[in-house]
Motif scaffolding. Sequence first.
Motif, mmCIF file in Angstrom:
data_model
loop_
_atom_site.group_PDB
_atom_site.id
_atom_site.type_symbol
_atom_site.label_atom_id
_atom_site.label_comp_id
_atom_site.label_asym_id
_atom_site.label_seq_id
_atom_site.Cartn_x
_atom_site.Cartn_y
_atom_site.Cartn_z
ATOM 1 N N ILE A 100 18.241 38.646 -17.109
ATOM 2 C CA ILE A 100 19.002 37.306 -17.266
ATOM 3 C C ILE A 100 19.959 37.389 -18.308
ATOM 4 O O ILE A 100 19.740 38.056 -19.536
ATOM 5 C CB ILE A 100 17.905 36.190 -17.652
ATOM 6 N N TYR A 101 21.348 36.926 -17.887
ATOM 7 C CA TYR A 101 22.238 37.221 -18.985
ATOM 8 C C TYR A 101 22.101 36.035 -20.041
ATOM 9 O O TYR A 101 21.755 35.101 -19.926
ATOM 10 C CB TYR A 101 23.658 36.546 -18.200
ATOM 11 N N TYR A 102 22.388 36.422 -21.266
ATOM 12 C CA TYR A 102 22.072 35.719 -22.439
ATOM 13 C C TYR A 102 23.113 35.855 -23.349
ATOM 14 O O TYR A 102 24.052 36.853 -23.449
ATOM 15 C CB TYR A 102 20.956 35.967 -23.188
ATOM 16 N N GLU A 103 23.573 35.008 -24.361
ATOM 17 C CA GLU A 103 24.529 34.933 -25.501
ATOM 18 C C GLU A 103 23.645 34.623 -26.617
ATOM 19 O O GLU A 103 22.729 33.737 -26.652
ATOM 20 C CB GLU A 103 25.580 34.041 -25.317
ATOM 21 N N VAL A 104 24.059 35.264 -27.823
ATOM 22 C CA VAL A 104 23.296 35.218 -29.049
ATOM 23 C C VAL A 104 24.288 34.322 -30.238
ATOM 24 O O VAL A 104 25.250 35.056 -30.500
ATOM 25 C CB VAL A 104 22.767 36.288 -29.504
ATOM 26 N N SER A 105 23.992 33.160 -30.585
ATOM 27 C CA SER A 105 24.585 32.527 -31.656
ATOM 28 C C SER A 105 24.073 32.904 -32.993
ATOM 29 O O SER A 105 22.920 32.576 -33.168
ATOM 30 C CB SER A 105 24.609 30.824 -31.375
ATOM 31 N N THR A 106 24.964 33.269 -33.876
ATOM 32 C CA THR A 106 24.312 33.622 -35.199
ATOM 33 C C THR A 106 25.345 33.213 -36.448
ATOM 34 O O THR A 106 26.162 32.317 -36.265
ATOM 35 C CB THR A 106 24.285 35.149 -35.520
ATOM 36 N N ASN A 107 24.698 33.258 -37.646
ATOM 37 C CA ASN A 107 25.634 32.589 -38.943
ATOM 38 C C ASN A 107 26.663 33.572 -38.843
ATOM 39 O O ASN A 107 27.698 33.293 -39.663
ATOM 40 C CB ASN A 107 24.686 32.700 -39.945
ATOM 41 N N LYS A 108 27.198 34.581 -37.973
ATOM 42 C CA LYS A 108 28.088 35.673 -38.117
ATOM 43 C C LYS A 108 28.964 35.545 -36.783
ATOM 44 O O LYS A 108 29.995 36.239 -36.774
ATOM 45 C CB LYS A 108 27.813 37.003 -38.560
#
Length: 289
Positions: A100-108
């Motif tokens: 499954i394709y995913y994106e990760v949102s972070t504080n950076k």
Amino acid sequence: MIKLIASDMDGTLLDAHMGISKENAEAIRFAESKGIEFMVSTGRNYQEARSALDEVGIDCAMITLNGAQVFDKGGTSLFTVPIVPERTATILDILDAHDIYYEVSTNKGLYSQSQSRRVESFASMIASHLPHLTYKMAIAMAAANLELLHIEYVDSIRELLVDNKLEVLKIICFHMEGPQVLGPVATEIDALGDLAVTSSGQNNIEINHRDAQKGIAVAHVASERGIDLTDVMTIGDNFNDVSMLQVAGVSFAMGNAELEVKEYAKYETDTNLENGVGKAIMRAIEEEL
């Protein structure tokens, strides 16, 4: 009397061009002239949300990433609610096992491992919110979005997790087959505990810490302002909006909202293609909801 309005963006405040219509912007300014504060509460990150607001000159506080990060009107981050690193690693194990394709949102910032899959997945999301578009048009809009948003493409998101200063705030996952594939995966991830697993469209699931929810963030902002929740109005269209529809004294579901989501709202307005947010705001003020 309403003192604070929190509106979702995609499928709610944004129109067919993924922008804020003149009618919606005028209603927001009218509310502000009455001393009512307006803010957005979105699954988008700060940069994605800011671009649409800047186009119509709206400055407001923002709840972003489903409540994982809150910004004041000046753009200063007030607090974050991250997913613990060990839990993040387990989530990525599950997603990789199901391809499954995913994106990760972070504080950076926002990270992805594939630009082509990013465009394909975002196009599918746009198409689900704007069914009048052809898929080719949705692809074009998705590609244009990449020019407005800084996404860092990396070979391995897992390698980033060794940085103990990096906080994972949200993981969004896409699959073209939608609930058929994502449903069982969402159940598996939800069973890990301490997580909020929601969605903003048929083809995605969004994963946050359990305390990173729009409703919790709206309640926090209201408390900071000294505003009772009975004097708060929320507007949304999808499952990641449910928590804020539940906490507010006045809540509107969009005409294009999922049927189950409408059950959580006290009122219904027109669709996002018919300036539903602006109409809800004017109705609430005129009828003193």
